[in-house]
Design an enzyme around this catalytic site. Structure first.
Site, mmCIF file in Angstrom:
data_model
loop_
_atom_site.group_PDB
_atom_site.id
_atom_site.type_symbol
_atom_site.label_atom_id
_atom_site.label_comp_id
_atom_site.label_asym_id
_atom_site.label_seq_id
_atom_site.Cartn_x
_atom_site.Cartn_y
_atom_site.Cartn_z
ATOM 1 N N CYS A 1 34.499 38.592 29.951
ATOM 2 C CA CYS A 1 33.644 39.537 30.668
ATOM 3 C C CYS A 1 33.187 40.639 29.696
ATOM 4 O O CYS A 1 34.011 41.210 28.983
ATOM 5 C CB CYS A 1 34.420 40.145 31.828
ATOM 6 S SG CYS A 1 33.513 41.418 32.712
ATOM 7 N N CYS B 1 35.072 44.036 30.909
ATOM 8 C CA CYS B 1 36.521 44.293 30.915
ATOM 9 C C CYS B 1 37.335 43.302 30.076
ATOM 10 O O CYS B 1 38.557 43.416 30.028
ATOM 11 C CB CYS B 1 37.042 44.319 32.347
ATOM 12 S SG CYS B 1 37.184 42.665 33.063
ATOM 13 N N CYS C 1 33.339 39.058 38.349
ATOM 14 C CA CYS C 1 34.612 39.136 37.633
ATOM 15 C C CYS C 1 35.655 39.735 38.577
ATOM 16 O O CYS C 1 35.425 40.793 39.162
ATOM 17 C CB CYS C 1 34.434 40.022 36.402
ATOM 18 S SG CYS C 1 35.984 40.442 35.589
ATOM 19 N N CYS D 1 36.917 43.426 37.363
ATOM 20 C CA CYS D 1 36.096 44.641 37.353
ATOM 21 C C CYS D 1 34.870 44.580 38.258
ATOM 22 O O CYS D 1 34.056 45.507 38.262
ATOM 23 C CB CYS D 1 35.656 44.966 35.930
ATOM 24 S SG CYS D 1 34.309 43.915 35.355
ATOM 25 N N CYS E 1 26.094 29.182 37.210
ATOM 26 C CA CYS E 1 24.883 29.574 36.488
ATOM 27 C C CYS E 1 25.015 31.057 36.124
ATOM 28 O O CYS E 1 24.880 31.926 36.980
ATOM 29 C CB CYS E 1 23.688 29.329 37.401
ATOM 30 S SG CYS E 1 22.120 29.680 36.629
#
Ligand SMILES: [Zn+2]
Length: 203
Positions: A119, A122, A168, A171, A191
């Protein structure tokens, strides 16, 4: 076309200016009221939802893609300003406001290197290159997340469509959407936006 007979008098001109001023002041106030009425509701709701659950379960991975352990950790919560400082404009718009990058414009749709994708906000591990496939869409596409715990799927009804948004877990960063037209073995197509991800090449 102005001739001397039609030239506005000084007085008239002041009157026009005053009316223009009043009209733009009214528009500004109207805009402000609209903005105040419009903006905070969804933001407040999203904020409440993200702070309700302060702890989340995710699986930690090493940079070489090795599954380490499942952990219960504090959710990453930052203010708009903090995210804006940390991220590029594009990554901020996409991860924090569910924008979508233009197809074929991101840096990972055509990447074939071995490694993992974390990510951008984070560092939570999200995808492994082993599940990446050519979708032809211009966005990096995967048939599974690196661990089910690490992503959260959310029903998304924006733009008159019913889709499943992917965020995510750690976060709440918006990553992209998941569709059920992917390849074997899952038939899923995650996607993603390149801008939501940070690739860590397997050394
Ligand atoms: Zn994250």
């Amino acid at each position: 076309m102005f001739d001397s007979d039609h030239k506005p008098t000084n007085e008239g001109s002041i009157d026009v200016k005053r009316r223009v001023f009043l009209a733009s002041a009214a528009a500004a106030i109207g805009g402000l009221v609209f903005w105040q009425w419009r903006k905070p509701a969804p933001l407040a709701a999203a904020h409440a939802a993200s702070t309700e659950l302060k702890e989340v379960t995710v699986v930690l991975f090493s940079d070489s893609g090795q599954r380490l352990k499942q952990v219960r950790i504090a959710k990453v919560v930052k203010t708009e300003e903090e995210w804006r400082k940390q991220l590029s404009g594009n990554a901020f718009d996409i991860t924090r406001h569910a924008d979508t990058e233009i197809a074929f414009s991101g840096k990972y749709w055509n990447l074939h290197d071995k490694g993992i994708y974390r990510c951008i906000c984070c560092d939570n591990a999200l995808f492994d290159s082993a599940t990446k496939f050519e979708s032809g869409t211009g966005w990096p596409s995967f048939w599974a997340p690196i661990a089910a715990e690490n992503v959260t799927e959310i029903r998304d009804t924006t733009f008159g469509m019913t889709r499943t948004a992917v965020a995510c877990t750690e976060c709440d960063a918006h990553l992209g959407h998941v569709f059920d037209d992917g390849p074997e073995p899952t038939h899923l197509r995650y996607c993603m936006n390149s801008a939501s991800l940070r690739f860590v090449k397997q050394g």
